[in-house]
Design an enzyme around this catalytic site. Structure first.
Site, PDB file in Angstrom:
ATOM      1  N   ARG A 132       0.836  -1.218   0.000  1.00  0.00           N
ATOM      2  CA  ARG A 132       0.000   0.000   0.000  1.00  0.00           C
ATOM      3  C   ARG A 132       0.860   1.254   0.000  1.00  0.00           C
ATOM      4  O   ARG A 132       0.525   2.271  -0.593  1.00  0.00           O
ATOM      5  CB  ARG A 132      -0.970  -0.014   1.194  1.00  0.00           C
ATOM      6  N   ASP A 189      -9.716  18.409 -13.204  1.00  0.00           N
ATOM      7  CA  ASP A 189      -9.908  17.086 -13.790  1.00  0.00           C
ATOM      8  C   ASP A 189      -9.528  17.193 -15.274  1.00  0.00           C
ATOM      9  O   ASP A 189     -10.251  17.805 -16.057  1.00  0.00           O
ATOM     10  CB  ASP A 189     -11.375  16.668 -13.606  1.00  0.00           C
ATOM     11  N   LYS A 216      -9.868   6.070 -18.753  1.00  0.00           N
ATOM     12  CA  LYS A 216     -10.261   6.591 -20.060  1.00  0.00           C
ATOM     13  C   LYS A 216      -9.051   6.573 -21.015  1.00  0.00           C
ATOM     14  O   LYS A 216      -8.528   5.515 -21.286  1.00  0.00           O
ATOM     15  CB  LYS A 216     -10.858   7.986 -19.884  1.00  0.00           C
ATOM     16  N   TYR A 251     -18.483  15.946 -14.462  1.00  0.00           N
ATOM     17  CA  TYR A 251     -18.700  14.503 -14.598  1.00  0.00           C
ATOM     18  C   TYR A 251     -19.680  14.057 -13.495  1.00  0.00           C
ATOM     19  O   TYR A 251     -19.557  14.505 -12.345  1.00  0.00           O
ATOM     20  CB  TYR A 251     -17.350  13.785 -14.455  1.00  0.00           C
TER      21      TYR A 251
HETATM   22  C1  LIG Z   1     -14.780   8.596 -15.761  1.00  0.00           C
HETATM   23  C2  LIG Z   1     -14.475   9.937 -15.221  1.00  0.00           C
HETATM   24  C3  LIG Z   1     -14.216  10.120 -13.857  1.00  0.00           C
HETATM   25  C4  LIG Z   1     -14.289   8.984 -12.861  1.00  0.00           C
HETATM   26  O1  LIG Z   1     -13.316   8.039 -13.072  1.00  0.00           O
HETATM   27  P1  LIG Z   1     -13.453   6.468 -12.704  1.00  0.00           P
HETATM   28  O2  LIG Z   1     -12.155   5.942 -13.151  1.00  0.00           O
HETATM   29  O3  LIG Z   1     -14.648   5.942 -13.456  1.00  0.00           O
HETATM   30  O4  LIG Z   1     -13.673   6.392 -11.230  1.00  0.00           O
HETATM   31  C5  LIG Z   1     -13.900  11.390 -13.437  1.00  0.00           C
HETATM   32  N1  LIG Z   1     -13.846  12.438 -14.286  1.00  0.00           N
HETATM   33  C6  LIG Z   1     -14.098  12.298 -15.592  1.00  0.00           C
HETATM   34  C7  LIG Z   1     -14.027  13.490 -16.490  1.00  0.00           C
HETATM   35  C8  LIG Z   1     -14.430  11.053 -16.109  1.00  0.00           C
HETATM   36  O5  LIG Z   1     -14.696  10.922 -17.420  1.00  0.00           O
END
Ligand SMILES: *Cc1c(COP(=O)(O)O)cnc(C)c1O
Length: 385
Positions: free
Chosen positions: A50, A174, A199, A102
């Site tokens: 961890r 983000d 993604k 999101y």
């Molecule tokens: C998918 C997504 C998230 C969340 O991510 P996970 O890996 O599904 O927990 C956060 N911000 C954006 C812009 C996303 O497309």
């Protein structure tokens, strides 16, 4: 971090380590162990999984190198990365977040933070004056997304950094949609960047992962403490897959972006389509601002059909894309934002933001763009038929 003199495409391939330091193997292997031998009772470089392990370090160093951070952090999901970044706030603090977020971030910020005694204001951060007006003596941070999702509102990052510096706020962004290849927020003065590596960075719709980096050594220390204390870390296996995905980001993103441009232009001309949102379109309203802080339009676009029954027709006829709430995969992904990516947001809030039942989002993959267009066109039925 000896590789920082290289350009992004080189860093993507070579990352933190070119090869496994222990064996010379061409990839850093999956170090599938939960703990480490303490020779003679003394801890070596690694002590417990961890707290750190070579597989995870590979992607943590990669994101720091790519964004220009001092240190990177890998988490079990993008949401774990977001929740961990927001752990920089404490009870009594106030957060200003983009209103067009999101869905999962919206759920965490509106549902979890208030329970922890953190007050929030959701603001259209593309309106710089609205951000200034929302600041209170308790405001500690700005949580931003640009381009926003799914309506591609563009927030002026330089203006946000200036406001934050005047008011002692931490800026969090983000950067999932752009990736470090198209937008490098730390260079503009943003404090913390966050990615859902599920993604584009992972890129193959086969892992769940999150990455964070910062150029501020003090913030890095606090993020490290919380990462280890909370424990939502990325596993060695997922770290390996993420490292592998990152190596091909440039070619994947360039191909997806070129096809997204072609599809956006053709959709704009199509009689069944009411509106298209894509920063690469010449008449996109935030175009100038977007390209002042990012070097590409990305591979995701949104479009709205004229009548609701057309959505069902399209979703029933289309063959190539997976119909799912995600983006950034090698395959094209078609999302009905209302019922999928933004399902967590109540209907009145969605409508207020302009997310209608007729809105669809496409993350354009690596298929031949002509096959994608033929597939889309078959399902795009003008409403007067
Ligand atoms: C998918 C997504 C998230 C969340 O991510 P996970 O890996 O599904 O927990 C956060 N911000 C954006 C812009 C996303 O497309």
């Amino acid at each position: 971090m000896t590789h920082s003199k290289y350009r992004p495409a080189t860093l993507l391939v070579h990352q933190g380590k070119d090869r496994d330091p222990a064996t010379g193997a061409a990839t850093v292997p999956i170090y599938q162990a939960s703990t480490y031998h303490h020779e003679g009772g003394t801890s070596g470089v690694y002590d417990y999984v961890r707290s750190g392990n070579p597989s995870r370090e590979q992607v943590e160093e990669a994101i720091a190198l790519l964004e220009g951070g001092v240190r990177g952090f890998a988490y079990a999901s993008g949401m774990a990365a977001i929740g961990s970044t927001l752990s920089l706030l404490k009870s009594g603090d106030h957060l200003i977040a983009s209103s067009d977020l999101y869905g999962g971030s919206w759920r965490f910020i509106t549902g979890v933070l208030p329970q922890q005694g953190i007050s929030i204001s959701l603001v259209d951060t593309s309106d710089t004056e609205a951000v200034t007006a929302a600041i209170t003596p308790q405001t500690r941070a700005l949580f931003l997304e640009t381009p926003s999702n799914p309506l591609f509102k563009i927030t002026d990052l330089r203006a946000m950094v200036a406001i934050a510096r005047d008011n002692g706020l931490i800026t969090m962004l983000d950067n999932t949609f752009m990736t470090p290849l198209l937008q490098r927020p730390l260079d503009l003065g943003i404090d913390v960047t966050i990615h859902s590596a599920t993604k584009f960075l992972g890129g193959h719709s086969d892992i769940l992962a999150g990455l964070v980096t910062t150029a501020d050594a003090q913030l890095a220390k606090r993020l490290k403490y919380f990462q280890n204390a909370f424990g939502a870390v990325l596993s060695p296996f997922e770290s390996f897959l993420l490292s592998r995905g990152i190596k091909t980001l440039k070619v994947r993103l360039q191909a997806g972006q070129a096809s997204a441009q072609a599809l956006a232009e053709r959709l704009t001309e199509h009689p069944a389509v009411a509106r298209v949102w894509f920063p690469g379109l010449v008449d996109f309203s935030g175009r100038e601002l977007h390209f002042s802080q990012a070097s590409g339009a990305g591979a995701v676009l949104s479009f709205e059909l004229k009548e609701e029954p057309q959505v069902k027709k399209l979703l029933e006829s289309i063959k190539l894309p997976i119909i799912a709430p995600s983006l950034g995969g090698v395959e094209t992904i078609l999302t009905h934002c209302w019922s999928m990516s933004h399902a967590a947001i109540p209907a009145p809030d969605k409508l207020r933001q302009g997310i209608t039942k007729n809105l669809l989002r496409i993350s354009v993959g690596l298929e031949d763009v002509e096959d994608l267009w033929e597939d889309l066109e078959t399902g795009l039925v003008p409403c007067n038929l």
